[in-house]
Design an enzyme around this catalytic site. Sequence first.
Site, PDB file in Angstrom:
ATOM      1  N   LEU A 128       3.517  13.289   6.262  1.00 34.23           N
ATOM      2  CA  LEU A 128       2.754  12.463   6.969  1.00 34.23           C
ATOM      3  C   LEU A 128       2.500  11.315   6.088  1.00 34.23           C
ATOM      4  O   LEU A 128       1.883  10.184   6.784  1.00 34.23           O
ATOM      5  CB  LEU A 128       1.386  13.189   7.305  1.00 34.23           C
ATOM      6  CG  LEU A 128       1.471  14.186   8.581  1.00 34.23           C
ATOM      7  CD1 LEU A 128       0.324  14.927   8.484  1.00 34.23           C
ATOM      8  CD2 LEU A 128       2.001  13.519   9.859  1.00 34.23           C
ATOM      9  N   TYR A 135      -4.967  16.300   4.151  1.00 29.87           N
ATOM     10  CA  TYR A 135      -5.425  16.374   2.731  1.00 29.87           C
ATOM     11  C   TYR A 135      -6.664  17.075   2.683  1.00 29.87           C
ATOM     12  O   TYR A 135      -7.770  16.339   2.734  1.00 29.87           O
ATOM     13  CB  TYR A 135      -5.126  15.000   1.998  1.00 29.87           C
ATOM     14  CG  TYR A 135      -5.412  15.002   0.474  1.00 29.87           C
ATOM     15  CD1 TYR A 135      -4.500  14.715  -0.271  1.00 29.87           C
ATOM     16  CD2 TYR A 135      -6.672  15.158   0.135  1.00 29.87           C
ATOM     17  CE1 TYR A 135      -4.628  14.886  -1.767  1.00 29.87           C
ATOM     18  CE2 TYR A 135      -6.657  15.326  -1.162  1.00 29.87           C
ATOM     19  CZ  TYR A 135      -5.806  14.915  -2.324  1.00 29.87           C
ATOM     20  OH  TYR A 135      -5.977  14.793  -3.747  1.00 29.87           O
ATOM     21  N   THR A 136      -6.753  18.098   2.260  1.00 34.26           N
ATOM     22  CA  THR A 136      -8.035  19.087   2.238  1.00 34.26           C
ATOM     23  C   THR A 136      -8.622  19.287   0.945  1.00 34.26           C
ATOM     24  O   THR A 136      -9.681  20.232   0.856  1.00 34.26           O
ATOM     25  CB  THR A 136      -7.614  20.251   2.954  1.00 34.26           C
ATOM     26  OG1 THR A 136      -6.715  21.186   2.263  1.00 34.26           O
ATOM     27  CG2 THR A 136      -7.518  20.203   4.575  1.00 34.26           C
ATOM     28  N   TYR A 177      -7.879  17.660  14.220  1.00 37.27           N
ATOM     29  CA  TYR A 177      -8.864  18.262  13.463  1.00 37.27           C
ATOM     30  C   TYR A 177      -9.807  17.394  12.614  1.00 37.27           C
ATOM     31  O   TYR A 177      -8.964  16.622  11.926  1.00 37.27           O
ATOM     32  CB  TYR A 177      -8.522  19.491  13.177  1.00 37.27           C
ATOM     33  CG  TYR A 177      -7.866  20.614  13.869  1.00 37.27           C
ATOM     34  CD1 TYR A 177      -8.705  21.304  14.685  1.00 37.27           C
ATOM     35  CD2 TYR A 177      -6.380  20.473  14.445  1.00 37.27           C
ATOM     36  CE1 TYR A 177      -8.086  22.333  15.793  1.00 37.27           C
ATOM     37  CE2 TYR A 177      -5.935  21.306  15.565  1.00 37.27           C
ATOM     38  CZ  TYR A 177      -6.744  21.829  15.821  1.00 37.27           C
ATOM     39  OH  TYR A 177      -6.133  22.946  16.884  1.00 37.27           O
ATOM     40  N   TYR A 220     -13.142  12.564   0.793  1.00 32.09           N
ATOM     41  CA  TYR A 220     -12.559  13.350   1.886  1.00 32.09           C
ATOM     42  C   TYR A 220     -13.180  12.908   3.559  1.00 32.09           C
ATOM     43  O   TYR A 220     -12.465  12.540   4.296  1.00 32.09           O
ATOM     44  CB  TYR A 220     -12.554  14.726   1.500  1.00 32.09           C
ATOM     45  CG  TYR A 220     -12.099  15.777   2.581  1.00 32.09           C
ATOM     46  CD1 TYR A 220     -10.815  16.130   2.978  1.00 32.09           C
ATOM     47  CD2 TYR A 220     -13.217  16.369   3.373  1.00 32.09           C
ATOM     48  CE1 TYR A 220     -10.552  16.841   4.193  1.00 32.09           C
ATOM     49  CE2 TYR A 220     -12.922  17.183   4.190  1.00 32.09           C
ATOM     50  CZ  TYR A 220     -11.621  17.636   4.750  1.00 32.09           C
ATOM     51  OH  TYR A 220     -11.448  18.389   5.770  1.00 32.09           O
ATOM     52  N   LYS A 232     -11.304  11.091   6.454  1.00 33.40           N
ATOM     53  CA  LYS A 232     -11.227  11.885   7.958  1.00 33.40           C
ATOM     54  C   LYS A 232     -11.782  11.108   8.778  1.00 33.40           C
ATOM     55  O   LYS A 232     -11.303  11.005  10.198  1.00 33.40           O
ATOM     56  CB  LYS A 232     -11.892  13.315   7.947  1.00 33.40           C
ATOM     57  CG  LYS A 232     -11.276  14.306   6.962  1.00 33.40           C
ATOM     58  CD  LYS A 232      -9.728  14.905   7.459  1.00 33.40           C
ATOM     59  CE  LYS A 232      -9.946  15.687   8.834  1.00 33.40           C
ATOM     60  NZ  LYS A 232      -8.654  16.178   9.139  1.00 33.40           N
TER      61      LYS A 232
HETATM   62  N1  LIG Z   1     -10.576  23.883   5.283  1.00 30.96           N
HETATM   63  C1  LIG Z   1     -11.724  23.531   5.656  1.00 30.96           C
HETATM   64  O1  LIG Z   1     -12.757  24.201   5.325  1.00 30.96           O
HETATM   65  C2  LIG Z   1     -11.745  22.670   6.783  1.00 30.96           C
HETATM   66  C3  LIG Z   1     -13.136  22.334   7.276  1.00 30.96           C
HETATM   67  C4  LIG Z   1     -13.489  21.232   8.005  1.00 30.96           C
HETATM   68  C5  LIG Z   1     -12.234  20.552   8.784  1.00 30.96           C
HETATM   69  N2  LIG Z   1     -11.017  20.940   8.452  1.00 30.96           N
HETATM   70  C6  LIG Z   1      -9.868  20.452   9.116  1.00 30.96           C
HETATM   71  O2  LIG Z   1      -9.308  21.312   9.749  1.00 30.96           O
HETATM   72  C7  LIG Z   1      -7.864  21.127   9.825  1.00 30.96           C
HETATM   73  C8  LIG Z   1      -7.082  22.223   9.278  1.00 30.96           C
HETATM   74  O3  LIG Z   1      -7.392  22.691   7.964  1.00 30.96           O
HETATM   75  P1  LIG Z   1      -6.929  23.645   7.094  1.00 30.96           P
HETATM   76  O4  LIG Z   1      -8.043  24.588   6.635  1.00 30.96           O
HETATM   77  O5  LIG Z   1      -5.920  24.762   8.043  1.00 30.96           O
HETATM   78  O6  LIG Z   1      -6.260  22.830   5.842  1.00 30.96           O
HETATM   79  P2  LIG Z   1      -4.923  23.566   4.878  1.00 30.96           P
HETATM   80  O7  LIG Z   1      -5.102  25.139   4.927  1.00 30.96           O
HETATM   81  O8  LIG Z   1      -5.390  23.075   3.686  1.00 30.96           O
HETATM   82  O9  LIG Z   1      -3.447  23.043   5.525  1.00 30.96           O
HETATM   83  C9  LIG Z   1      -3.290  21.645   5.608  1.00 30.96           C
HETATM   84  C10 LIG Z   1      -1.909  21.397   5.751  1.00 30.96           C
HETATM   85  O10 LIG Z   1      -1.723  19.997   5.721  1.00 30.96           O
HETATM   86  C11 LIG Z   1      -0.387  19.804   5.109  1.00 30.96           C
HETATM   87  N3  LIG Z   1      -0.083  18.650   4.592  1.00 30.96           N
HETATM   88  C12 LIG Z   1      -0.903  18.151   3.527  1.00 30.96           C
HETATM   89  N4  LIG Z   1      -0.497  17.073   3.060  1.00 30.96           N
HETATM   90  C13 LIG Z   1       0.728  16.747   4.119  1.00 30.96           C
HETATM   91  C14 LIG Z   1       1.732  15.729   4.330  1.00 30.96           C
HETATM   92  N5  LIG Z   1       1.639  14.668   3.511  1.00 30.96           N
HETATM   93  N6  LIG Z   1       2.628  15.683   5.090  1.00 30.96           N
HETATM   94  C15 LIG Z   1       2.470  16.839   6.071  1.00 30.96           C
HETATM   95  N7  LIG Z   1       1.635  17.926   5.974  1.00 30.96           N
HETATM   96  C16 LIG Z   1       0.538  17.919   4.914  1.00 30.96           C
HETATM   97  C17 LIG Z   1      -0.204  20.893   4.201  1.00 30.96           C
HETATM   98  O11 LIG Z   1       1.024  21.241   3.920  1.00 30.96           O
HETATM   99  P3  LIG Z   1       1.429  21.883   2.456  1.00 30.96           P
HETATM  100  O12 LIG Z   1       0.902  23.076   2.298  1.00 30.96           O
HETATM  101  O13 LIG Z   1       2.789  21.810   2.589  1.00 30.96           O
HETATM  102  O14 LIG Z   1       1.201  20.745   1.393  1.00 30.96           O
HETATM  103  C18 LIG Z   1      -1.078  22.256   4.927  1.00 30.96           C
HETATM  104  O15 LIG Z   1      -0.073  22.891   5.516  1.00 30.96           O
HETATM  105  C19 LIG Z   1      -7.703  19.762   8.872  1.00 30.96           C
HETATM  106  O16 LIG Z   1      -7.730  18.622   9.719  1.00 30.96           O
HETATM  107  C20 LIG Z   1      -9.033  19.839   8.063  1.00 30.96           C
HETATM  108  O17 LIG Z   1      -9.381  18.367   7.677  1.00 30.96           O
HETATM  109  C21 LIG Z   1     -10.986  21.932   7.363  1.00 30.96           C
END
Ligand SMILES: NC(=O)c1ccc[n+]([C@@H]2O[C@H](COP(=O)([O-])OP(=O)(O)OC[C@H]3O[C@@H](n4cnc5c(N)ncnc54)[C@H](OP(=O)(O)O)[C@@H]3O)[C@@H](O)[C@H]2O)c1
Length: 291
Positions: free
Chosen positions: A39, A63-64, A101, A127, A131
Amino acid sequence: MSRPRILLTGANGQVGWELRRTLSSLGEVVALDSRAMNLADTAAVRQKVRNIAPSIIVNPAAYTAVDKAESEPERARAVNAVAPGILAEEAGRLDALLVHYSTDYVFNGSGTTPWREDDVCDPLNVYGATKLAGERAIQAAGCRHFIFRTSWVYGARGSNFLLTMRRLMRERPELKIVADQIGAPTWCRDLAEATALVLSQIASPARSFDQWGVYHMTHAGETSWHGFAEAIQALDETLASARLLPIPGCDYPTPAQRPLNSRLNNDRLEQAFGLRLQDWRAALALCVSER
Ligand SMILES: NC(=O)c1ccc[n+]([C@@H]2O[C@H](COP(=O)([O-])OP(=O)(O)OC[C@H]3O[C@@H](n4cnc5c(N)ncnc54)[C@H](OP(=O)(O)O)[C@@H]3O)[C@@H](O)[C@H]2O)c1
């Protein structure tokens, strides 16, 4: 009727992994991980989307790494702010729907009232700022979109509080855990199922739909990180020996500041789709029982 083609990003992330399964009941899912579509490479993203020509793009990739983002703001911005705008532009060209999201971290955490979708955003950390910029880029592009803001996401795989706590409770006799940040832990599977339910409702031929935009989507109820840890411990007697000490966030300094009030009001989701996620404790028990 032909099945829609759904482009899924971040397919190996917590939410992305669950979406692979839930979205497959709705259409042909083209699931891409970060190697298949980076991305941060805007030209490659445009090319890929045009080649696949989806009618729905679902973007849980982000980017989390909240603390690391403080020292890598440009990397966070590329993925969280710029890429969603590119996806939205491409969705607009294809007349596709974009599902994205976002996070409770777009708010500054003041007060104790659950945040509503149209409350003023004021992120405390990089972050959250990136977002929020991603949300705004999608809105500016003008495609049909849903932005689901969620919080404290966990699941049986990946990097999350549940798995970290389970490991630390085995390794250490005592853990200090922040007790003054309040929010709702949200199981990535329920988030993915709720997403599919929303999409199945708008796909219904009988329904004309125009309520696009931002929705809050978390489990019902609230707790602190300390309360979350206690609930994790209570579900597994092999974790019982660790003492869990509540501390204020100011005693656990991190590079990124976190909001105290992460409560999100989910009424809009219920009003539009008759959908309310179960209580966070029930979801946690189900998640743990399935490990
Ligand atoms: N985790 C939380 O507590 C939380 C809370 C509130 C909102 N959210 C939102 O919910 C959504 C899902 O979060 P999640 O917890 O499932 O996140 P996650 O487990 O960290 O997964 C994020 C994914 O994004 C991919 N990614 C990162 N950099 C990338 C790039 N340059 N190009 C393509 N893919 C990339 C990663 O791929 P790689 O593994 O291959 O790097 C990973 O598969 C996100 O929008 C996040 O902001 C999360």
